[in-house]
Each structure stands twice: as structure tokens, then as C-alpha cells.
Design a protein around this motif. Sequence first.
Motif, PDB file in Angstrom:
ATOM      1  N   SER A  49       0.850  -1.192   0.000  1.00  0.00           N
ATOM      2  CA  SER A  49       0.000   0.000   0.000  1.00  0.00           C
ATOM      3  C   SER A  49       0.885   1.242   0.000  1.00  0.00           C
ATOM      4  CB  SER A  49      -0.913  -0.006   1.225  1.00  0.00           C
ATOM      5  OG  SER A  49      -0.148  -0.015   2.413  1.00  0.00           O
ATOM      6  N   THR A  50       0.255   2.385  -0.215  1.00  0.00           N
ATOM      7  CA  THR A  50       0.962   3.664  -0.214  1.00  0.00           C
ATOM      8  C   THR A  50       0.370   4.527   0.878  1.00  0.00           C
ATOM      9  OG1 THR A  50       1.239   3.494  -2.604  1.00  0.00           O
ATOM     10  CG2 THR A  50       1.628   5.643  -1.624  1.00  0.00           C
ATOM     11  N   ASP A  51       1.226   5.107   1.718  1.00  0.00           N
ATOM     12  CA  ASP A  51       0.707   5.982   2.764  1.00  0.00           C
ATOM     13  C   ASP A  51       0.653   7.422   2.261  1.00  0.00           C
ATOM     14  OD1 ASP A  51       3.288   6.967   2.923  1.00  0.00           O
ATOM     15  OD2 ASP A  51       3.688   6.197   4.926  1.00  0.00           O
ATOM     16  N   LYS A  52       0.135   8.315   3.098  1.00  0.00           N
ATOM     17  CA  LYS A  52      -0.082   9.691   2.650  1.00  0.00           C
ATOM     18  C   LYS A  52       1.214  10.455   2.401  1.00  0.00           C
ATOM     19  CE  LYS A  52      -0.770  11.298   7.373  1.00  0.00           C
ATOM     20  NZ  LYS A  52      -1.708  11.923   8.277  1.00  0.00           N
ATOM     21  N   SER A  53       2.342   9.976   2.924  1.00  0.00           N
ATOM     22  CA  SER A  53       3.624  10.643   2.676  1.00  0.00           C
ATOM     23  C   SER A  53       4.272  10.173   1.370  1.00  0.00           C
ATOM     24  CB  SER A  53       4.590  10.407   3.842  1.00  0.00           C
ATOM     25  OG  SER A  53       4.981   9.054   3.883  1.00  0.00           O
ATOM     26  N   GLY A  54       3.669   9.161   0.731  1.00  0.00           N
ATOM     27  CA  GLY A  54       4.198   8.674  -0.540  1.00  0.00           C
ATOM     28  C   GLY A  54       5.063   7.439  -0.420  1.00  0.00           C
ATOM     29  N   SER A  55       5.348   7.005   0.804  1.00  0.00           N
ATOM     30  CA  SER A  55       6.123   5.782   0.995  1.00  0.00           C
ATOM     31  C   SER A  55       5.258   4.567   0.700  1.00  0.00           C
ATOM     32  CB  SER A  55       6.623   5.680   2.435  1.00  0.00           C
ATOM     33  OG  SER A  55       7.535   6.698   2.721  1.00  0.00           O
ATOM     34  N   VAL A  56       5.893   3.518   0.216  1.00  0.00           N
ATOM     35  CA  VAL A  56       5.196   2.264  -0.048  1.00  0.00           C
ATOM     36  C   VAL A  56       5.357   1.383   1.181  1.00  0.00           C
ATOM     37  CG1 VAL A  56       5.122   0.218  -1.519  1.00  0.00           C
ATOM     38  CG2 VAL A  56       5.619   2.449  -2.518  1.00  0.00           C
ATOM     39  N   LEU A  57       4.254   0.887   1.718  1.00  0.00           N
ATOM     40  CA  LEU A  57       4.283  -0.004   2.872  1.00  0.00           C
ATOM     41  C   LEU A  57       4.084  -1.438   2.411  1.00  0.00           C
ATOM     42  CD1 LEU A  57       2.100   2.023   5.399  1.00  0.00           C
ATOM     43  CD2 LEU A  57       4.580   1.832   5.336  1.00  0.00           C
ATOM     44  N   ILE A  58       4.935  -2.330   2.883  1.00  0.00           N
ATOM     45  CA  ILE A  58       4.853  -3.743   2.530  1.00  0.00           C
ATOM     46  C   ILE A  58       4.620  -4.536   3.807  1.00  0.00           C
ATOM     47  CG2 ILE A  58       6.008  -5.681   1.418  1.00  0.00           C
ATOM     48  CD1 ILE A  58       7.974  -3.620   0.207  1.00  0.00           C
ATOM     49  N   GLN A  59       3.568  -5.351   3.807  1.00  0.00           N
ATOM     50  CA  GLN A  59       3.321  -6.253   4.926  1.00  0.00           C
ATOM     51  C   GLN A  59       4.172  -7.498   4.695  1.00  0.00           C
ATOM     52  OE1 GLN A  59       1.469  -5.174   7.494  1.00  0.00           O
ATOM     53  NE2 GLN A  59       1.241  -3.316   6.268  1.00  0.00           N
TER      54      GLN A  59
END
Length: 135
Positions: free
Chosen positions: A40-50
Motif C-alpha cells: 500500500s501507499t501511505d499519505k507521505s508517498g512511501s510504499v508499505l509492505i506487509q
Amino acid sequence: MGKNNKANKATGTTKSKAKTNSSNNKASGELVQKSTGPISTDKSGSVLIQILAKPGAKENGITDLSSDGVGVQIAAPPTEGEANTELIKFLASVLGVRKSDVSLERGSRSRQKAVAVRGLSASEVESRLQDMSSK
């Protein structure tokens, strides 16, 4: 004593307003987050990976991509943060970014982790992870 009671009441009101505002911010942050399975992408633009980490493996590798998370086997023991360090190094090499662009956001003592990646889009991250998992 009358002044202290007034000050306490004012402080109590301020605290309740702060709680309301923080819950509103949290809700709006969730609306901004765009999710595509474990990536997913957070509001700061970083991509989050579970990540579903499997420490103590013979070699590093991506085992699977599922809706629950990205399975990653790590060739380091889960002691004193060795597996976390190796996970960051491995993901940086797979994704083609610097180690400083990959950070562990949650799960330092758990097998379920969240890793943030800067400098790539969610689709680029997903594509590179899928390429690595098919090898």
C-alpha cells in the motif's frame, strides 16, 4: 482554590478536544492510504509492505505474495535484530534501492512486519517482488 478548579476544567476541555482531533486525523489518514493487497501507499508517498518473515532459513528469498503479506525467508537468526537487519538489506537489493530508503515501521520483535520503501511506486515494488518470487 477556585482558580485551580477553573484551570482544571479548562485543561479537561482541551484534552477532550485533542482526543477528538487526533481521531479525526487518524480517520482521514486511513482514507488517503491506497491498498493493493500486502502493498500500500501511505499519505507521505512511501510504499508499505506487509512482511511475513521466516528467519533462520538457509538463504534469503521471497517465498510467496498473498493477500496476507509477502513471505520472506531470511538467512539470519531472529536474535538481537540480526534478522531485521538482514531483511532490510535483502529488500533493498531486491528492490534496487539504498538501504536507507528501506525502514522497518512495525514488528521488530514479530514475524509480521511492516516495511516502508521510499523512491518507488507501489506497482514497481509489486513487480520487483513478483519477479524475485518466481525465481
